[in-house]
Design an enzyme around this catalytic site. Sequence first.
Site, PDB file in Angstrom:
ATOM      1  N   CYS A   1      20.701  32.847  27.066  1.00 38.51           N
ATOM      2  CA  CYS A   1      21.302  31.791  27.212  1.00 38.51           C
ATOM      3  C   CYS A   1      22.547  31.508  27.642  1.00 38.51           C
ATOM      4  O   CYS A   1      23.080  30.380  27.847  1.00 38.51           O
ATOM      5  CB  CYS A   1      20.631  30.805  26.042  1.00 38.51           C
ATOM      6  SG  CYS A   1      21.814  31.016  24.500  1.00 38.51           S
TER       7      CYS A   1
ATOM      8  N   ASN B   1      58.201  48.343  31.849  1.00 41.33           N
ATOM      9  CA  ASN B   1      57.438  49.265  31.861  1.00 41.33           C
ATOM     10  C   ASN B   1      58.198  50.650  31.921  1.00 41.33           C
ATOM     11  O   ASN B   1      58.899  50.765  32.557  1.00 41.33           O
ATOM     12  CB  ASN B   1      56.362  49.518  33.336  1.00 41.33           C
ATOM     13  CG  ASN B   1      55.290  50.276  33.251  1.00 41.33           C
ATOM     14  OD1 ASN B   1      55.501  51.489  32.823  1.00 41.33           O
ATOM     15  ND2 ASN B   1      54.148  49.718  33.660  1.00 41.33           N
TER      16      ASN B   1
ATOM     17  N   GLY C   1      53.687  46.159  31.329  1.00 40.05           N
ATOM     18  CA  GLY C   1      52.522  47.244  30.889  1.00 40.05           C
ATOM     19  C   GLY C   1      51.429  47.330  31.722  1.00 40.05           C
ATOM     20  O   GLY C   1      50.297  47.471  30.923  1.00 40.05           O
TER      21      GLY C   1
ATOM     22  N   CYS D   1      19.035  31.350  20.590  1.00 39.41           N
ATOM     23  CA  CYS D   1      17.784  31.707  21.127  1.00 39.41           C
ATOM     24  C   CYS D   1      17.051  33.001  20.568  1.00 39.41           C
ATOM     25  O   CYS D   1      16.071  33.370  21.218  1.00 39.41           O
ATOM     26  CB  CYS D   1      17.905  31.578  22.589  1.00 39.41           C
ATOM     27  SG  CYS D   1      18.657  33.041  23.391  1.00 39.41           S
TER      28      CYS D   1
ATOM     29  N   HIS E   1      39.866  39.858  32.002  1.00 37.37           N
ATOM     30  CA  HIS E   1      38.768  40.810  32.038  1.00 37.37           C
ATOM     31  C   HIS E   1      38.154  40.531  30.602  1.00 37.37           C
ATOM     32  O   HIS E   1      37.319  41.191  30.267  1.00 37.37           O
ATOM     33  CB  HIS E   1      39.490  42.188  31.733  1.00 37.37           C
ATOM     34  CG  HIS E   1      40.047  42.618  33.303  1.00 37.37           C
ATOM     35  ND1 HIS E   1      40.778  43.558  33.648  1.00 37.37           N
ATOM     36  CD2 HIS E   1      39.834  42.064  34.448  1.00 37.37           C
ATOM     37  CE1 HIS E   1      41.137  43.679  34.833  1.00 37.37           C
ATOM     38  NE2 HIS E   1      40.503  42.764  35.472  1.00 37.37           N
TER      39      HIS E   1
ATOM     40  N   CYS F   1      25.564  35.556  25.089  1.00 36.97           N
ATOM     41  CA  CYS F   1      24.002  35.766  24.996  1.00 36.97           C
ATOM     42  C   CYS F   1      23.449  36.177  26.286  1.00 36.97           C
ATOM     43  O   CYS F   1      23.815  35.679  27.412  1.00 36.97           O
ATOM     44  CB  CYS F   1      23.456  34.424  24.591  1.00 36.97           C
ATOM     45  SG  CYS F   1      21.444  34.800  24.601  1.00 36.97           S
TER      46      CYS F   1
ATOM     47  N   GLN G   1      45.039  41.290  31.299  1.00 37.94           N
ATOM     48  CA  GLN G   1      43.940  42.068  31.564  1.00 37.94           C
ATOM     49  C   GLN G   1      43.391  42.537  30.205  1.00 37.94           C
ATOM     50  O   GLN G   1      42.402  43.328  30.261  1.00 37.94           O
ATOM     51  CB  GLN G   1      44.265  43.177  32.414  1.00 37.94           C
ATOM     52  CG  GLN G   1      44.848  42.713  33.642  1.00 37.94           C
ATOM     53  CD  GLN G   1      45.623  43.766  34.570  1.00 37.94           C
ATOM     54  OE1 GLN G   1      44.873  44.488  35.311  1.00 37.94           O
ATOM     55  NE2 GLN G   1      46.906  44.046  34.479  1.00 37.94           N
ATOM     56  N   ASN G   2      43.818  42.366  29.006  1.00 40.23           N
ATOM     57  CA  ASN G   2      43.604  43.237  27.845  1.00 40.23           C
ATOM     58  C   ASN G   2      42.388  42.260  27.202  1.00 40.23           C
ATOM     59  O   ASN G   2      42.272  41.027  27.354  1.00 40.23           O
ATOM     60  CB  ASN G   2      44.593  43.192  26.935  1.00 40.23           C
ATOM     61  CG  ASN G   2      46.011  44.071  27.425  1.00 40.23           C
ATOM     62  OD1 ASN G   2      45.758  44.820  28.531  1.00 40.23           O
ATOM     63  ND2 ASN G   2      47.028  43.597  26.605  1.00 40.23           N
TER      64      ASN G   2
ATOM     65  N   CYS H   1      21.617  36.259  19.406  1.00 40.76           N
ATOM     66  CA  CYS H   1      22.218  34.858  19.392  1.00 40.76           C
ATOM     67  C   CYS H   1      21.450  34.050  18.415  1.00 40.76           C
ATOM     68  O   CYS H   1      20.243  34.025  18.486  1.00 40.76           O
ATOM     69  CB  CYS H   1      21.698  34.665  21.121  1.00 40.76           C
ATOM     70  SG  CYS H   1      22.110  32.716  21.137  1.00 40.76           S
TER      71      CYS H   1
HETATM   72  P1  OAD Z   1      46.706  51.194  32.593  1.00 38.38           P
HETATM   73  O1  OAD Z   1      46.200  52.287  31.679  1.00 38.38           O
HETATM   74  O2  OAD Z   1      46.067  51.399  34.154  1.00 38.38           O
HETATM   75  O3  OAD Z   1      48.219  51.199  32.580  1.00 38.38           O
HETATM   76  C1  OAD Z   1      49.092  51.135  31.619  1.00 38.38           C
HETATM   77  C2  OAD Z   1      50.421  50.892  31.985  1.00 38.38           C
HETATM   78  O4  OAD Z   1      51.250  50.642  30.619  1.00 38.38           O
HETATM   79  C3  OAD Z   1      51.214  51.973  32.608  1.00 38.38           C
HETATM   80  O5  OAD Z   1      51.940  51.425  33.716  1.00 38.38           O
HETATM   81  C4  OAD Z   1      52.195  52.394  31.747  1.00 38.38           C
HETATM   82  O6  OAD Z   1      53.207  52.948  32.112  1.00 38.38           O
HETATM   83  C5  OAD Z   1      52.360  51.192  30.828  1.00 38.38           C
HETATM   84  N1  OAD Z   1      52.903  51.392  29.554  1.00 38.38           N
HETATM   85  C6  OAD Z   1      52.593  52.492  28.573  1.00 38.38           C
HETATM   86  N2  OAD Z   1      52.962  52.192  27.540  1.00 38.38           N
HETATM   87  C7  OAD Z   1      53.690  50.747  27.315  1.00 38.38           C
HETATM   88  C8  OAD Z   1      54.558  50.214  26.497  1.00 38.38           C
HETATM   89  N3  OAD Z   1      54.622  50.492  25.144  1.00 38.38           N
HETATM   90  N4  OAD Z   1      55.032  49.129  27.104  1.00 38.38           N
HETATM   91  C9  OAD Z   1      54.973  48.738  28.341  1.00 38.38           C
HETATM   92  N5  OAD Z   1      54.153  49.437  29.153  1.00 38.38           N
HETATM   93  C10 OAD Z   1      53.818  50.610  28.796  1.00 38.38           C
HETATM   94  O7  OAD Z   1      46.068  49.864  32.150  1.00 38.38           O
HETATM   95  P2  OAD Z   1      45.953  48.338  32.850  1.00 38.38           P
HETATM   96  O8  OAD Z   1      47.152  48.425  33.950  1.00 38.38           O
HETATM   97  O9  OAD Z   1      46.178  47.332  31.812  1.00 38.38           O
HETATM   98  O10 OAD Z   1      39.922  46.932  33.390  1.00 38.38           O
HETATM   99  O11 OAD Z   1      44.800  48.580  33.623  1.00 38.38           O
HETATM  100  C11 OAD Z   1      43.909  47.499  34.198  1.00 38.38           C
HETATM  101  C12 OAD Z   1      42.597  47.642  34.190  1.00 38.38           C
HETATM  102  O12 OAD Z   1      42.014  48.851  34.072  1.00 38.38           O
HETATM  103  C13 OAD Z   1      42.243  47.089  32.784  1.00 38.38           C
HETATM  104  O13 OAD Z   1      42.053  45.760  32.294  1.00 38.38           O
HETATM  105  C14 OAD Z   1      40.691  47.793  32.696  1.00 38.38           C
HETATM  106  C15 OAD Z   1      40.982  49.160  33.583  1.00 38.38           C
HETATM  107  O14 OAD Z   1      39.723  49.574  33.849  1.00 38.38           O
HETATM  108  C16 OAD Z   1      38.695  46.610  33.099  1.00 38.38           C
HETATM  109  O15 OAD Z   1      38.236  46.901  32.011  1.00 38.38           O
HETATM  110  C17 OAD Z   1      37.732  45.770  34.050  1.00 38.38           C
HETATM  111 ZN    ZN Z   2      21.072  32.806  23.289  1.00 39.39          ZN
END
Ligand code: OAD
Ligand code: ZN
Length: 277
Positions: A142, A243, A217, A182, A131, A139, A113-114, A179
């Site tokens: 285009c 986690n 994570g 275009c 994500h 762009c 998701q990163n 871009c």
């Molecule tokens: P979150 O910020 O919601 O959750 C981060 C998780 O990482 C938590 O459960 C923490 O406990 C854990 N954590 C913290 N440090 C850690 C470490 N060193 N090792 C392992 N785990 C650790 O982030 P996401 O679950 O990635 O979406 O969030 C999901 C989505 O929410 C993102 O992709 C983004 C955001 O809105 C979009 O941008 C569409």
């Molecule tokens: Zn373009």
Amino acid sequence: MDEVQMNEVKRALQQAATILAQSKRATAFCGAGVSAESEIATFRDPGGLWDKMDPTEVGTAQGLMHAILNKTDELIPIFEDLLDTFEKADRNPGHDALKALEDLGILQTVITQNVDNLHWEAGNREVIEMHGNLFRMRCLACGIKQNVERKQFVRTLRKKLKSLTDYSPESLLEMAPICEACGSYMRPDVVLFGEAVHDLPRSFNTAAQCDAMLVLGTSGTVYPAALLPLEAKKAGARIIVINPREDAFRDLSDVYIPQKSGEALPSILEFIENIST
Ligand code: OAD
Ligand code: ZN
């Protein structure tokens, strides 16, 4: 952590290693925690991005545009912080361990998701970015996509920002890449709220076909990505959750490791190497 807890963690690391050593089609499902040790703050931990900004306000394309134009003074320092973060960040031992697991023929795919590009920079070859990626531009006219070199791109943005004489809409637009095909404006190819995630069928197929899933994570709060561990579990995969804090996937897990991914993954790798020698 007392000695009993430490022994429990060690047992969990060994169990994870045993599962992975037998696996041929493991998948890692990653969230922001995987990059926390690269000094990129997560979204929902204290001090995270959603502490500084309200995702219901700036999480959508429309909301973000509105905030850029109307709350520019509030957003500029946050934007500058982000530029600092992405200029300094580098892959961490967790990313490297995932690359090593791929090289061992254990890990088939990273589903992340990163948006920080760090799995590619660590050398993984099968990476699904549900994500999107901040360092790939798309762009608006285009649709062409173009990768940019992360640190160089950040430095260019910083220079452009410094050279602005005001924050009028016209000036701010000068920040946007153009871009080459275009001549229209480009935007980062990331998924904002309300936009379709990338590679949805491929992500679900990968989850349904893996024999083990590392859930790393992630808070499991954003759908549809958060459904993937469930999909893998239903299809019979063993689930290893790493986690440092308990989270949504604890109940689903066969093995739960309450450690940072940058600590746990290298330890698991070491156990696997001992098993196979
Ligand atoms: P979150 O910020 O919601 O959750 C981060 C998780 O990482 C938590 O459960 C923490 O406990 C854990 N954590 C913290 N440090 C850690 C470490 N060193 N090792 C392992 N785990 C650790 O982030 P996401 O679950 O990635 O979406 O969030 C999901 C989505 O929410 C993102 O992709 C983004 C955001 O809105 C979009 O941008 C569409
Ligand atoms: Zn373009």
